[in-house]
Structures are given as C-alpha cells and as structure tokens.
Design a protein around this motif. Sequence first.
Motif, PDB file in Angstrom:
ATOM      1  N   ARG A 156       0.908  -1.247  -0.010  1.00  0.00           N
ATOM      2  CA  ARG A 156       0.014  -0.030   0.008  1.00  0.00           C
ATOM      3  C   ARG A 156       0.888   1.273  -0.024  1.00  0.00           C
ATOM      4  NH1 ARG A 156      -5.383  -0.842   1.189  1.00  0.00           N
ATOM      5  NH2 ARG A 156      -5.863  -2.947   0.628  1.00  0.00           N
ATOM      6  N   GLU A 157       2.123   1.131  -0.231  1.00  0.00           N
ATOM      7  CA  GLU A 157       3.078   2.195  -0.336  1.00  0.00           C
ATOM      8  C   GLU A 157       3.210   3.136   0.778  1.00  0.00           C
ATOM      9  OE1 GLU A 157       2.077   3.997  -4.008  1.00  0.00           O
ATOM     10  OE2 GLU A 157       2.402   2.063  -5.172  1.00  0.00           O
ATOM     11  N   ILE A 158       3.059   2.574   1.972  1.00  0.00           N
ATOM     12  CA  ILE A 158       3.441   3.177   3.074  1.00  0.00           C
ATOM     13  C   ILE A 158       5.141   3.492   3.166  1.00  0.00           C
ATOM     14  CG2 ILE A 158       3.657   3.177   5.616  1.00  0.00           C
ATOM     15  CD1 ILE A 158       0.688   3.537   4.388  1.00  0.00           C
ATOM     16  N   GLY A 159       5.567   4.838   3.315  1.00  0.00           N
ATOM     17  CA  GLY A 159       6.688   4.979   2.839  1.00  0.00           C
ATOM     18  C   GLY A 159       7.796   4.731   4.034  1.00  0.00           C
ATOM     19  N   ALA A 160       7.416   4.662   5.470  1.00  0.00           N
ATOM     20  CA  ALA A 160       8.323   4.656   6.526  1.00  0.00           C
ATOM     21  C   ALA A 160       7.636   3.652   7.551  1.00  0.00           C
ATOM     22  CB  ALA A 160       8.600   5.902   7.285  1.00  0.00           C
ATOM     23  N   ILE A 161       8.312   2.594   7.591  1.00  0.00           N
ATOM     24  CA  ILE A 161       7.530   1.630   8.649  1.00  0.00           C
ATOM     25  C   ILE A 161       8.683   1.403   9.782  1.00  0.00           C
ATOM     26  CG2 ILE A 161       6.766  -0.905   9.044  1.00  0.00           C
ATOM     27  CD1 ILE A 161       6.262  -0.734   5.845  1.00  0.00           C
ATOM     28  N   HIS A 162       8.302   1.951  10.791  1.00  0.00           N
ATOM     29  CA  HIS A 162       9.228   2.215  12.019  1.00  0.00           C
ATOM     30  C   HIS A 162       9.006   0.609  12.891  1.00  0.00           C
ATOM     31  CE1 HIS A 162       9.973   6.305  11.367  1.00  0.00           C
ATOM     32  NE2 HIS A 162       8.769   6.415  11.060  1.00  0.00           N
ATOM     33  N   VAL A 163       9.971  -0.098  12.867  1.00  0.00           N
ATOM     34  CA  VAL A 163       9.885  -1.551  13.622  1.00  0.00           C
ATOM     35  C   VAL A 163      10.513  -1.369  14.938  1.00  0.00           C
ATOM     36  CG1 VAL A 163      10.267  -3.872  13.642  1.00  0.00           C
ATOM     37  CG2 VAL A 163       9.641  -2.569  11.660  1.00  0.00           C
ATOM     38  N   VAL A 164       9.458  -1.582  16.109  1.00  0.00           N
ATOM     39  CA  VAL A 164      10.208  -1.623  17.238  1.00  0.00           C
ATOM     40  C   VAL A 164      10.117  -2.885  17.967  1.00  0.00           C
ATOM     41  CG1 VAL A 164       9.805  -0.675  19.555  1.00  0.00           C
ATOM     42  CG2 VAL A 164       9.256   0.854  17.812  1.00  0.00           C
ATOM     43  N   ASN A 165      11.299  -3.428  18.229  1.00  0.00           N
ATOM     44  CA  ASN A 165      11.087  -4.894  18.808  1.00  0.00           C
ATOM     45  C   ASN A 165      12.155  -4.974  20.103  1.00  0.00           C
ATOM     46  OD1 ASN A 165      10.236  -7.643  18.325  1.00  0.00           O
ATOM     47  ND2 ASN A 165      12.067  -8.149  17.874  1.00  0.00           N
ATOM     48  N   ARG A 166      11.647  -5.880  20.883  1.00  0.00           N
ATOM     49  CA  ARG A 166      12.520  -6.450  21.862  1.00  0.00           C
ATOM     50  C   ARG A 166      13.999  -6.733  21.634  1.00  0.00           C
ATOM     51  NH1 ARG A 166      11.066 -11.658  25.752  1.00  0.00           N
ATOM     52  NH2 ARG A 166      11.245 -12.198  23.494  1.00  0.00           N
ATOM     53  N   SER A 167      14.152  -7.399  20.712  1.00  0.00           N
ATOM     54  CA  SER A 167      15.453  -8.118  20.097  1.00  0.00           C
ATOM     55  C   SER A 167      15.724  -7.175  18.811  1.00  0.00           C
ATOM     56  CB  SER A 167      15.261  -9.532  19.502  1.00  0.00           C
ATOM     57  OG  SER A 167      14.782 -10.239  20.518  1.00  0.00           O
ATOM     58  N   LEU A 174      14.725  -7.480   9.276  1.00  0.00           N
ATOM     59  CA  LEU A 174      13.584  -7.219   8.524  1.00  0.00           C
ATOM     60  C   LEU A 174      13.978  -6.106   7.659  1.00  0.00           C
ATOM     61  CD1 LEU A 174      10.401  -7.269  10.900  1.00  0.00           C
ATOM     62  CD2 LEU A 174      11.425  -8.873   9.262  1.00  0.00           C
ATOM     63  N   ARG A 175      14.744  -5.114   8.019  1.00  0.00           N
ATOM     64  CA  ARG A 175      15.347  -4.059   6.992  1.00  0.00           C
ATOM     65  C   ARG A 175      16.228  -4.551   5.936  1.00  0.00           C
ATOM     66  NH1 ARG A 175      16.289   1.686   7.339  1.00  0.00           N
ATOM     67  NH2 ARG A 175      18.232   2.316   6.263  1.00  0.00           N
ATOM     68  N   ARG A 176      16.839  -5.761   6.294  1.00  0.00           N
ATOM     69  CA  ARG A 176      17.737  -6.430   5.303  1.00  0.00           C
ATOM     70  C   ARG A 176      16.714  -7.126   4.257  1.00  0.00           C
ATOM     71  NH1 ARG A 176      21.118  -7.269   9.649  1.00  0.00           N
ATOM     72  NH2 ARG A 176      20.573  -9.374  10.089  1.00  0.00           N
ATOM     73  N   ARG A 177      15.681  -7.488   4.715  1.00  0.00           N
ATOM     74  CA  ARG A 177      14.546  -8.589   3.823  1.00  0.00           C
ATOM     75  C   ARG A 177      13.776  -7.526   2.987  1.00  0.00           C
ATOM     76  NH1 ARG A 177      11.339 -13.207   3.711  1.00  0.00           N
ATOM     77  NH2 ARG A 177      13.081 -14.371   5.269  1.00  0.00           N
ATOM     78  N   PHE A 178      13.390  -6.282   3.467  1.00  0.00           N
ATOM     79  CA  PHE A 178      12.304  -5.593   3.026  1.00  0.00           C
ATOM     80  C   PHE A 178      12.921  -4.333   2.430  1.00  0.00           C
ATOM     81  CE2 PHE A 178       9.245  -8.360   5.608  1.00  0.00           C
ATOM     82  CZ  PHE A 178       8.782  -8.881   4.594  1.00  0.00           C
ATOM     83  N   GLY A 179      14.179  -3.738   2.772  1.00  0.00           N
ATOM     84  CA  GLY A 179      14.802  -2.355   2.415  1.00  0.00           C
ATOM     85  C   GLY A 179      14.634  -1.374   3.302  1.00  0.00           C
ATOM     86  N   VAL A 180      14.687  -0.362   2.776  1.00  0.00           N
ATOM     87  CA  VAL A 180      14.999   0.791   3.510  1.00  0.00           C
ATOM     88  C   VAL A 180      13.902   1.686   4.126  1.00  0.00           C
ATOM     89  CG1 VAL A 180      17.581   1.513   2.691  1.00  0.00           C
ATOM     90  CG2 VAL A 180      15.149   2.650   1.633  1.00  0.00           C
ATOM     91  N   ALA A 181      12.723   1.253   3.721  1.00  0.00           N
ATOM     92  CA  ALA A 181      11.314   1.797   4.246  1.00  0.00           C
ATOM     93  C   ALA A 181      11.351   1.152   5.676  1.00  0.00           C
ATOM     94  CB  ALA A 181      10.346   1.204   3.447  1.00  0.00           C
ATOM     95  N   VAL A 182      11.822   0.077   5.926  1.00  0.00           N
ATOM     96  CA  VAL A 182      11.657  -0.351   7.256  1.00  0.00           C
ATOM     97  C   VAL A 182      12.842   0.085   8.300  1.00  0.00           C
ATOM     98  CG1 VAL A 182      12.085  -2.414   8.766  1.00  0.00           C
ATOM     99  CG2 VAL A 182      10.783  -2.492   6.451  1.00  0.00           C
ATOM    100  N   GLN A 183      12.497   0.829   9.138  1.00  0.00           N
ATOM    101  CA  GLN A 183      13.485   1.616   9.982  1.00  0.00           C
ATOM    102  C   GLN A 183      13.411   1.134  11.587  1.00  0.00           C
ATOM    103  OE1 GLN A 183      12.703   5.797   9.222  1.00  0.00           O
ATOM    104  NE2 GLN A 183      12.572   5.271   7.178  1.00  0.00           N
ATOM    105  N   PRO A 184      14.094   0.381  11.940  1.00  0.00           N
ATOM    106  CA  PRO A 184      14.234  -0.235  13.391  1.00  0.00           C
ATOM    107  C   PRO A 184      14.307   0.813  14.197  1.00  0.00           C
ATOM    108  CG  PRO A 184      15.875  -1.502  11.925  1.00  0.00           C
ATOM    109  CD  PRO A 184      15.409  -0.283  11.135  1.00  0.00           C
ATOM    110  N   ALA A 185      13.635   0.751  15.520  1.00  0.00           N
ATOM    111  CA  ALA A 185      13.757   1.982  16.244  1.00  0.00           C
ATOM    112  C   ALA A 185      13.589   1.232  17.718  1.00  0.00           C
ATOM    113  CB  ALA A 185      12.592   2.930  16.136  1.00  0.00           C
ATOM    114  N   GLN A 186      13.932   2.053  18.867  1.00  0.00           N
ATOM    115  CA  GLN A 186      13.810   1.601  19.991  1.00  0.00           C
ATOM    116  C   GLN A 186      12.535   2.007  20.722  1.00  0.00           C
ATOM    117  OE1 GLN A 186      16.721   0.666  21.791  1.00  0.00           O
ATOM    118  NE2 GLN A 186      17.715   0.722  20.041  1.00  0.00           N
TER     119      GLN A 186
END
Length: 292
Positions: A156-167, A174-186
């Motif tokens: 659905r072309e969401i441009g930035a997906i902030h992923v917050v995870n314990r590990s 997930l960033r390596r799998r899906f690309g730079v739209a995925v942004q790991p965060a604390q």
Amino acid sequence: MVAPGPGTTNAMADRAPAACIVGWPVKHSRSPVIHSHWIRQYGLTGEYRREAVAPEAVADFFANLAARGYVGCNVTLPHKEAALAASEPDDRARAVGAANTLWLDGGRLCSTNTDVEGFTANLDAAAPNWELGRDEAVVLGAGGSARAVIYGLLEREIGAIHVVNRSAERAEELRRRFGVAVQPAQWSALPHLLSRAGLLINTTSLGMAGQPSLQVDLSPLRGDGIVVDLVYVPLETRLLAAARARGLATADGLGMLLHQAVRGFQQWFGTRPEVTPELRAVVEADLAGTKE
Ligand code: NDP
C-alpha cells in the motif's frame, strides 16, 4: 467446485472437494470453524478437516496432498516454512518467507501467504481509505506476523515503517529483507514515532492471554490515529480498549483471522466467501468455548 488436477484420480473427481489445516499441534486452530461455516452458508458439498502432522512427516504430506484426497490446505505452526519449500510460492509468500495457504493447480502445488491480505482487508473494512494522508506506520514486533504486516504496508506504499522490537537484531533483519522503508527503532522512541505515524500495529504476543501485558501510552498518537492488534485472545485487548477509549479507529485480530481465510476457500471450493457479522459471531462463540 475445483477442477481436479492431473494428479487426482477419477474416484477423487467424484468426491466432494476436501481441504484441511495442517499443523503440529492443530487442535487449537479456528480454521475448521470458519470454513465449515462457509460450506454450510453457501450450501456446498465440501469438507474441511484438521491434520496433525509431525515435522518429519510434513514434506511427504505436502508431496502427496492430492493422493490424500485434498485440493489444498491451510498451514499453521510450525510448518509454514516447510510449506513454502514444498510449493510454488507467489510473490507474497516468497517475500514473507512463509506459506499458509496451498492449492493444487493442475499438477502444480501453489502457495501464498494470506496473512498479508488478511491484515490489509481487515484494515480496509475497519477504516476505509486508511492509507490516505498516512505515510508512516509503527509496527511493534519483528516475528512471523510482522513480516506479513510489513509486506502489506509496502504493497500500500507506506513510505516509512518503524519497527520496534525487543530484540533489535530481528528488526534489523527485516530491514535487510524488505529494504530501507523499514526503520528499526527503540521502545524509548515510541512517543515521538506515534506523534508522526498515525498507525500503530501490535504484532507481538504481548497482551495475549497468558502473556505479559503490552504497555503503550497512546496519548501522543494523532487524533485520526488507527490502532491494530493482531492478538485475538482476548478479543478486546487492553491496547484496543485504550484506543477505543480515546475515540481512535481500531482493527482487531479476529477480523484479520477471518479475512485471511477468504482466499483459500475461494481456491478450493470455487466461491469467494464473505466475512459477515454472522461468521464473526460463530467464531467468537467458539473462542469463548461455547457451543453454536
Ligand atoms: P513470533 O513468535 O514470530 O513473534 C513474536 C513477537 O513478539 C516477537 O517480535 C517477539 O520479540 C515479541 N515478544 C514476545 N514476547 C515478548 C516479550 N515478553 N516482550 C517483548 N516482546 C515480546 O509470533 P507471531 O508473529 O507469529 O505472532 C505474534 C502474535 O500475533 C500472536 O499473538 C499471534 O497469535 C498473533 N497472530 C495473529 C494473526 C491473526 O490473524 N490475527 C496471524 C498471525 C499471528 P523478540 O523478537 O524480541 O522475541
């Protein structure tokens, strides 16, 4: 009715189509309740069964699906990766790295991952046009269901997906799998991220019956924010209750579970079924341990 493939015998062609849910264990699955309801509702001759298959036997099970009398199957834990390897996956299953719906097309065993469309169709039903004016989302969790959710958001072309995870490493993966739209965060960045994103999706098992509760302060979320929880036991999680108390739009885990079942039923039995309040009531009753 699904046309039998070349792998099927004449005897099978005379039989009503049958599908099943394959898992280990499998008795907890709600899929038979959903599909049996649709078979009755549409007056079809078909069957949907449970198949408890141990990991060491599952490759053989998939290879001999037609000979076992099946036109296809759903797949649950721990067999979704094995199902991917045993089949010809579409783009969704390949990208997510797991298949949960298989069907025979001629001699080919095809697969997809319907958690992707389950997530987006449920969100479409709960909050039509949710993507408009929403270019960022926050995803809590980085497990199997997070992969399906992220792929749906990317479709659905969401441009930035902030992923917050314990590990943190799993979010990086997930960033390596899906690309730079995925942004790991604390976790500590959540208030800031929520003030921008306007869409929060819990894909962790936190808040599920028997698991620790999920503690998120929703006050920074925009007034037109939407909150999605994949957990469906309990039906109304504390996260969803807190969102509703703030007047925010919500989409729940049961809705996703029902919507993800649509595609398989259509493939196997030839009718595209609808997710109705009646179906929801039947599954809610089953979840509550009551008889229909
Ligand atoms: P996974 O085991 O693949 O991932 C679990 C996630 O929860 C990970 O991100 C994990 O973090 C996190 N987590 C677990 N315990 C804790 C904790 N104590 N503190 C912080 N984080 C924690 O599970 P799935 O992705 O397959 O499923 C997650 C939930 O989604 C389940 O409740 C499941 O029932 C539900 N689900 C619902 C669906 C639906 O149709 N409604 C479909 C699929 C799943 P970490 O990586 O650090 O371990």
